[in-house]
Design an enzyme around this catalytic site. Structure first.
Site, PDB file in Angstrom:
ATOM      1  N   ARG A   1      -0.255  -6.390  13.764  1.00 42.93           N
ATOM      2  CA  ARG A   1      -1.609  -5.819  13.671  1.00 42.93           C
ATOM      3  C   ARG A   1      -2.639  -6.916  13.418  1.00 42.93           C
ATOM      4  O   ARG A   1      -3.743  -6.882  13.959  1.00 42.93           O
ATOM      5  CB  ARG A   1      -1.670  -4.773  12.555  1.00 42.93           C
ATOM      6  CG  ARG A   1      -0.953  -3.485  12.920  1.00 42.93           C
ATOM      7  CD  ARG A   1      -0.640  -2.646  11.699  1.00 42.93           C
ATOM      8  NE  ARG A   1      -1.822  -2.244  10.978  1.00 42.93           N
ATOM      9  CZ  ARG A   1      -1.819  -1.853   9.702  1.00 42.93           C
ATOM     10  NH1 ARG A   1      -0.684  -1.835   9.023  1.00 42.93           N
ATOM     11  NH2 ARG A   1      -2.926  -1.497   9.116  1.00 42.93           N
TER      12      ARG A   1
ATOM     13  N   ARG B   1       2.918   3.914   4.801  1.00 42.27           N
ATOM     14  CA  ARG B   1       2.574   4.126   6.201  1.00 42.27           C
ATOM     15  C   ARG B   1       3.586   3.427   7.090  1.00 42.27           C
ATOM     16  O   ARG B   1       4.029   2.328   6.773  1.00 42.27           O
ATOM     17  CB  ARG B   1       1.174   3.554   6.477  1.00 42.27           C
ATOM     18  CG  ARG B   1       0.158   4.627   6.763  1.00 42.27           C
ATOM     19  CD  ARG B   1      -1.239   4.089   6.783  1.00 42.27           C
ATOM     20  NE  ARG B   1      -1.491   3.102   7.832  1.00 42.27           N
ATOM     21  CZ  ARG B   1      -2.694   2.596   8.089  1.00 42.27           C
ATOM     22  NH1 ARG B   1      -3.727   2.977   7.380  1.00 42.27           N
ATOM     23  NH2 ARG B   1      -2.868   1.703   9.038  1.00 42.27           N
TER      24      ARG B   1
ATOM     25  N   ARG C   1       0.834  -1.216   0.000  1.00 44.67           N
ATOM     26  CA  ARG C   1       0.000   0.000   0.000  1.00 44.67           C
ATOM     27  C   ARG C   1       0.860   1.254   0.000  1.00 44.67           C
ATOM     28  O   ARG C   1       1.882   1.328   0.677  1.00 44.67           O
ATOM     29  CB  ARG C   1      -0.895   0.005   1.232  1.00 44.67           C
ATOM     30  CG  ARG C   1      -1.635   1.329   1.407  1.00 44.67           C
ATOM     31  CD  ARG C   1      -2.730   1.242   2.407  1.00 44.67           C
ATOM     32  NE  ARG C   1      -2.280   0.816   3.715  1.00 44.67           N
ATOM     33  CZ  ARG C   1      -3.095   0.604   4.738  1.00 44.67           C
ATOM     34  NH1 ARG C   1      -4.405   0.769   4.591  1.00 44.67           N
ATOM     35  NH2 ARG C   1      -2.632   0.222   5.905  1.00 44.67           N
TER      36      ARG C   1
HETATM   37  P1  AP5 Z   1      -7.288  -0.167   2.507  1.00 42.03           P
HETATM   38  O1  AP5 Z   1      -8.586   0.257   1.958  1.00 42.03           O
HETATM   39  O2  AP5 Z   1      -6.254   0.855   2.781  1.00 42.03           O
HETATM   40  O3  AP5 Z   1      -7.501  -1.150   3.778  1.00 42.03           O
HETATM   41  P2  AP5 Z   1      -8.105  -0.863   5.226  1.00 42.03           P
HETATM   42  O4  AP5 Z   1      -9.067  -1.970   5.525  1.00 42.03           O
HETATM   43  O5  AP5 Z   1      -8.601   0.521   5.371  1.00 42.03           O
HETATM   44  O6  AP5 Z   1      -6.785  -1.126   6.073  1.00 42.03           O
HETATM   45  P3  AP5 Z   1      -6.100  -0.268   7.239  1.00 42.03           P
HETATM   46  O7  AP5 Z   1      -4.697  -0.756   7.343  1.00 42.03           O
HETATM   47  O8  AP5 Z   1      -6.225   1.189   7.027  1.00 42.03           O
HETATM   48  O9  AP5 Z   1      -6.920  -0.781   8.426  1.00 42.03           O
HETATM   49  P4  AP5 Z   1      -6.508  -0.758   9.902  1.00 42.03           P
HETATM   50  O10 AP5 Z   1      -7.844  -1.037  10.473  1.00 42.03           O
HETATM   51  O11 AP5 Z   1      -5.402  -1.643  10.333  1.00 42.03           O
HETATM   52  O12 AP5 Z   1      -5.836   0.668  10.102  1.00 42.03           O
HETATM   53  P5  AP5 Z   1      -6.305   1.938  10.895  1.00 42.03           P
HETATM   54  O13 AP5 Z   1      -5.814   3.111  10.156  1.00 42.03           O
HETATM   55  O14 AP5 Z   1      -7.774   1.840  11.232  1.00 42.03           O
HETATM   56  O15 AP5 Z   1      -6.685  -1.272   1.481  1.00 42.03           O
HETATM   57  C1  AP5 Z   1      -5.425  -1.852   1.696  1.00 42.03           C
HETATM   58  C2  AP5 Z   1      -4.663  -1.977   0.349  1.00 42.03           C
HETATM   59  O16 AP5 Z   1      -5.370  -2.884  -0.498  1.00 42.03           O
HETATM   60  C3  AP5 Z   1      -4.553  -0.673  -0.451  1.00 42.03           C
HETATM   61  O17 AP5 Z   1      -3.272  -0.635  -1.021  1.00 42.03           O
HETATM   62  C4  AP5 Z   1      -5.647  -0.765  -1.511  1.00 42.03           C
HETATM   63  O18 AP5 Z   1      -5.276  -0.085  -2.704  1.00 42.03           O
HETATM   64  C5  AP5 Z   1      -5.740  -2.261  -1.734  1.00 42.03           C
HETATM   65  N1  AP5 Z   1      -7.096  -2.709  -2.003  1.00 42.03           N
HETATM   66  C6  AP5 Z   1      -8.252  -2.310  -1.368  1.00 42.03           C
HETATM   67  N2  AP5 Z   1      -9.318  -2.965  -1.851  1.00 42.03           N
HETATM   68  C7  AP5 Z   1      -8.845  -3.823  -2.809  1.00 42.03           C
HETATM   69  C8  AP5 Z   1      -9.464  -4.793  -3.670  1.00 42.03           C
HETATM   70  N3  AP5 Z   1     -10.780  -5.028  -3.633  1.00 42.03           N
HETATM   71  N4  AP5 Z   1      -8.659  -5.479  -4.523  1.00 42.03           N
HETATM   72  C9  AP5 Z   1      -7.302  -5.273  -4.567  1.00 42.03           C
HETATM   73  N5  AP5 Z   1      -6.667  -4.364  -3.776  1.00 42.03           N
HETATM   74  C10 AP5 Z   1      -7.429  -3.645  -2.907  1.00 42.03           C
HETATM   75  O19 AP5 Z   1      -5.525   1.774  12.296  1.00 42.03           O
HETATM   76  C11 AP5 Z   1      -4.143   2.004  12.418  1.00 42.03           C
HETATM   77  C12 AP5 Z   1      -3.747   1.953  13.905  1.00 42.03           C
HETATM   78  O20 AP5 Z   1      -4.469   2.968  14.643  1.00 42.03           O
HETATM   79  C13 AP5 Z   1      -4.096   0.665  14.649  1.00 42.03           C
HETATM   80  O21 AP5 Z   1      -3.107  -0.315  14.467  1.00 42.03           O
HETATM   81  C14 AP5 Z   1      -4.225   1.171  16.096  1.00 42.03           C
HETATM   82  O22 AP5 Z   1      -2.964   1.362  16.667  1.00 42.03           O
HETATM   83  C15 AP5 Z   1      -4.874   2.515  15.944  1.00 42.03           C
HETATM   84  N6  AP5 Z   1      -6.357   2.469  16.007  1.00 42.03           N
HETATM   85  C16 AP5 Z   1      -7.220   2.761  14.972  1.00 42.03           C
HETATM   86  N7  AP5 Z   1      -8.490   2.597  15.368  1.00 42.03           N
HETATM   87  C17 AP5 Z   1      -8.438   2.200  16.665  1.00 42.03           C
HETATM   88  C18 AP5 Z   1      -9.441   1.851  17.624  1.00 42.03           C
HETATM   89  N8  AP5 Z   1     -10.743   1.871  17.317  1.00 42.03           N
HETATM   90  N9  AP5 Z   1      -9.036   1.475  18.851  1.00 42.03           N
HETATM   91  C19 AP5 Z   1      -7.738   1.454  19.173  1.00 42.03           C
HETATM   92  N10 AP5 Z   1      -6.725   1.757  18.326  1.00 42.03           N
HETATM   93  C20 AP5 Z   1      -7.078   2.121  17.079  1.00 42.03           C
END
Ligand code: AP5
Length: 203
Positions: free
Chosen positions: A160, A149, A120
């Site tokens: 994760r 990232r 990504r």
């Molecule tokens: P993308 O759409 O970016 O995936 P995503 O599901 O949004 O993945 P994230 O990594 O952003 O989710 P996350 O939940 O771990 O991270 P967050 O920022 O919430 O797609 C991924 C890739 O695949 C991209 O390159 C895209 O182009 C590709 N792609 C997408 N769809 C596709 C398809 N259909 N076919 C092919 N390719 C595709 O969290 C980060 C950190 O924040 C956590 O680790 C934690 O420390 C903290 N945090 C966030 N929320 C909380 C919470 N509620 N409580 C506590 N800590 C939290």
């Protein structure tokens, strides 16, 4: 009509990709704890900074995250919620502050998740999400400014996914047991995934 959509799925399942499109399509807010925390990584809280947890792939403490979500939902006339709830306590808190119209789970295999996350790249100017293999921009100026990232290095990705299995899979089970969960094959092409989500939201 405003919609209140909850998008669940593992890291890399495509929540961010689809949430951006849903927000644009339905004129609703994209509420994402990940982006909110990244924008406030150095913020001092009584538990330390969000950065210290995020760089290790761990969850940021519930009180910090709950407050962010409550403030965002209070301001929103319709939303797609992405990245929250991530454990059962957050799920309970969410049900105390809002009702939901659709709860959607994007189902993707673990091997695919690792490839998606390590490949990504993000556009720091627009927030658009790309992938070195599956979705690379044509515009050279965009290509040059893309960044990875900090938590998308392979070791942190594995951590994760472990945190997801332990803390967030029970949340998926919770909504499945309530009969609220609609499961969508998140391995289909992004347009196809979007069409299936839209069918649920409008159905
Ligand atoms: P993308 O759409 O970016 O995936 P995503 O599901 O949004 O993945 P994230 O990594 O952003 O989710 P996350 O939940 O771990 O991270 P967050 O920022 O919430 O797609 C991924 C890739 O695949 C991209 O390159 C895209 O182009 C590709 N792609 C997408 N769809 C596709 C398809 N259909 N076919 C092919 N390719 C595709 O969290 C980060 C950190 O924040 C956590 O680790 C934690 O420390 C903290 N945090 C966030 N929320 C909380 C919470 N509620 N409580 C506590 N800590 C939290």
């Amino acid at each position: 009509m405003s919609h209140r959509i909850l998008l669940l799925g593992a890291p890399g399942a495509g929540k961010g990709t689809q949430s951006k499109r849903l927000a644009a399509e339905y004129g609703i807010d994209h509420v994402t704890t990940g982006d909110a925390l990244r924008a406030n990584k150095e913020m001092e809280t009584e538990y330390g900074t969000p950065k210290s947890f995020m760089d290790a792939g761990e969850l940021v403490p519930d009180p910090v995250v709950n407050e962010i979500v409550q403030a965002a939902l209070d301001d929103a006339d319709g939303f797609v919620l992405d990245g929250y709830p991530r454990n059962l306590d957050q799920a309970e808190y969410l049900s105390s502050i809002t009702d939901l119209d659709a709860v959607i789970f994007l189902d993707v295999d673990e091997d695919v998740l690792v490839d998606r996350l390590t490949g990504r790249r993000m556009d720091p100017e627009t927030g658009d999400i790309y992938h070195v293999e599956f979705n690379w921009p044509d515009d050279e100026a965009v290509q040059e400014r893309l960044v990875q990232r900090e938590d998308d290095e392979e070791d942190t990705v594995r951590d994760r996914l472990e945190v997801y299995r332990e803390n967030t899979e029970p949340v998926i089970e919770h909504f499945r047991d309530r009969g609220d969960l609609v499961e969508i094959d998140g391995e289909a092409a992004p347009d196809e995934v979007f069409d299936r989500i839209a069918d649920v939201v409008e159905g």
